[in-house]
Design a protein around this motif. Structure first.
Motif, PDB file in Angstrom:
ATOM      1  N   VAL A   1       1.484   7.018  -6.735  1.00 18.82           N
ATOM      2  CA  VAL A   1       0.450   8.022  -7.027  1.00 18.82           C
ATOM      3  C   VAL A   1       0.941   9.425  -6.680  1.00 18.82           C
ATOM      4  O   VAL A   1       0.680  10.392  -7.397  1.00 18.82           O
ATOM      5  CB  VAL A   1      -0.846   7.683  -6.263  1.00 18.82           C
ATOM      6  CG1 VAL A   1      -1.865   8.812  -6.397  1.00 18.82           C
ATOM      7  CG2 VAL A   1      -1.440   6.378  -6.776  1.00 18.82           C
ATOM      8  N   PHE A   2       1.700   9.538  -5.583  1.00 19.52           N
ATOM      9  CA  PHE A   2       2.194  10.837  -5.139  1.00 19.52           C
ATOM     10  C   PHE A   2       3.192  11.435  -6.110  1.00 19.52           C
ATOM     11  O   PHE A   2       3.109  12.612  -6.487  1.00 19.52           O
ATOM     12  CB  PHE A   2       2.817  10.698  -3.746  1.00 19.52           C
ATOM     13  CG  PHE A   2       3.612  11.888  -3.310  1.00 19.52           C
ATOM     14  CD1 PHE A   2       3.007  13.070  -2.985  1.00 19.52           C
ATOM     15  CD2 PHE A   2       5.010  11.801  -3.243  1.00 19.52           C
ATOM     16  CE1 PHE A   2       3.754  14.175  -2.605  1.00 19.52           C
ATOM     17  CE2 PHE A   2       5.764  12.892  -2.856  1.00 19.52           C
ATOM     18  CZ  PHE A   2       5.129  14.084  -2.530  1.00 19.52           C
TER      19      PHE A   2
ATOM     20  N   ALA B   1       0.730   4.204  -2.796  1.00 15.21           N
ATOM     21  CA  ALA B   1       0.519   5.606  -2.439  1.00 15.21           C
ATOM     22  C   ALA B   1       1.672   6.473  -2.917  1.00 15.21           C
ATOM     23  O   ALA B   1       1.471   7.604  -3.381  1.00 15.21           O
ATOM     24  CB  ALA B   1       0.336   5.731  -0.930  1.00 15.21           C
ATOM     25  N   TRP B   2       2.907   5.961  -2.828  1.00 12.86           N
ATOM     26  CA  TRP B   2       4.063   6.746  -3.253  1.00 12.86           C
ATOM     27  C   TRP B   2       4.079   6.936  -4.759  1.00 12.86           C
ATOM     28  O   TRP B   2       4.427   8.032  -5.254  1.00 12.86           O
ATOM     29  CB  TRP B   2       5.345   6.066  -2.794  1.00 12.86           C
ATOM     30  CG  TRP B   2       6.552   6.914  -2.990  1.00 12.86           C
ATOM     31  CD1 TRP B   2       7.460   6.845  -3.996  1.00 12.86           C
ATOM     32  CD2 TRP B   2       6.938   8.037  -2.193  1.00 12.86           C
ATOM     33  NE1 TRP B   2       8.424   7.796  -3.863  1.00 12.86           N
ATOM     34  CE2 TRP B   2       8.122   8.554  -2.759  1.00 12.86           C
ATOM     35  CE3 TRP B   2       6.412   8.611  -1.044  1.00 12.86           C
ATOM     36  CZ2 TRP B   2       8.777   9.659  -2.222  1.00 12.86           C
ATOM     37  CZ3 TRP B   2       7.067   9.703  -0.491  1.00 12.86           C
ATOM     38  CH2 TRP B   2       8.228  10.212  -1.085  1.00 12.86           C
TER      39      TRP B   2
ATOM     40  N   LEU C   1       0.826  -1.208   0.000  1.00 17.82           N
ATOM     41  CA  LEU C   1       0.000   0.000   0.000  1.00 17.82           C
ATOM     42  C   LEU C   1       0.862   1.261   0.000  1.00 17.82           C
ATOM     43  O   LEU C   1       0.524   2.261  -0.652  1.00 17.82           O
ATOM     44  CB  LEU C   1      -0.931  -0.013   1.210  1.00 17.82           C
ATOM     45  CG  LEU C   1      -2.049  -1.071   1.204  1.00 17.82           C
ATOM     46  CD1 LEU C   1      -2.814  -1.035   2.515  1.00 17.82           C
ATOM     47  CD2 LEU C   1      -2.990  -0.848   0.021  1.00 17.82           C
TER      48      LEU C   1
END
Length: 265
Positions: free
Chosen positions: A262-263, A259-260, A255
């Motif tokens: 996407v960031f 998230a990274w 996860l």
């Protein structure tokens, strides 16, 4: 007998847990490598992302390694280097001058760049301490030996290099104990700590010279004994198996990677 004083009872600062679960050594290695990748790909001067990584690393330091306090203590040894890196950027980065000290000038851009670079250097130092305290050297040797069985690493045959490194580490870990015993024997008749220290320092050069002269003997001993021990440890000792409780750490790591990505995109 009072509750909580029974023999074998464990105390934990984590609610609803008798003791915090320790991640698998392979999971620890993946987490440390992931933190390194996150830091390398962090956008420049993005302090929120840097603070998030620091919080995650300190949390993992508390949960995942064997000696969390020791890692923080080790950071004090690199503080002079970090301060030097900050001052170098503060004084030698061109930009808006804030203050001059003699022939040197402190710039606004230098302070910002120095703070950013210094925290990244501190992160990598702390991550190296975190890796060595959460991943054993034996696991790394076993992992390298297992990887050498598969292509394309099989053609390189890294086992000889692994065993050589294994022997060097065994030799380096044994030398300080040998030197300590020789210094203790040499200073046995001295009274007073200052006299013992002075004599021990004088004897250290001779001890080091004798160790160099005995290097051939050390090599024969460690090659004969260490090669056999290395083969047994690296080839026969099984890697620690993954358990169901380790899947949670892998899921959280997955996860975090999602998230990274996407960031940064």
């Amino acid at each position: 007998m009072k509750k909580g004083k029974e023999k074998g009872a464990t105390v934990s600062s984590f609610p609803f847990l008798s003791s915090p679960p320790r991640p698998h050594a392979g999971v620890n290695l993946l987490i440390c490598l992931s933190f390194a990748a996150f830091v390398l790909s962090t956008p420049a001067r993005h302090w929120i992302a840097a603070a998030t990584l620091w919080v995650g690393t300190l949390l993992y330091n508390t949960i995942g390694c064997r000696s969390p306090r020791k890692n923080l203590i080790r950071m004090t040894g690199v503080l002079p280097f970090l301060c030097l890196a900050f001052l170098f950027h503060a004084f030698f980065t061109p930009g808006t001058i804030l203050r001059h000290i003699g022939p040197f000038y402190v710039t606004r851009e230098g302070l910002a760049e120095g703070a950013w670079i210094t925290q990244k250097l501190a992160f990598f130092f702390f991550l190296s301490f975190l890796t060595t305290s959460s991943v054993s050297a034996l696991f790394l040797f076993q992992l390298m030996e297992r990887a050498g069985r598969y292509l394309p690493l099989k053609r390189l045959d890294p086992r000889l290099s692994i065993l050589a490194l294994f022997l060097v580490l065994r030799w380096l870990s044994t030398l300080p104990l040998s030197w300590k015993d020789q210094i203790a024997r040499a200073t046995a008749g001295e009274t007073g700590s200052m006299k013992r220290t002075a004599k021990g320092l004088r004897c250290l050069t001779g001890i080091f010279r004798n160790e160099i002269d005995r290097l051939e003997t050390w090599i024969l001993v460690f090659v004969t004994r260490g090669y056999a021990e290395g083969v047994l440890l690296l080839a026969e000792a099984p890697l620690p198996p993954l358990q169901s409780r380790h899947l949670f750490s892998l899921a959280v790591l997955g996860l975090a990677w999602m998230a990274w990505i996407v960031f940064i995109l």
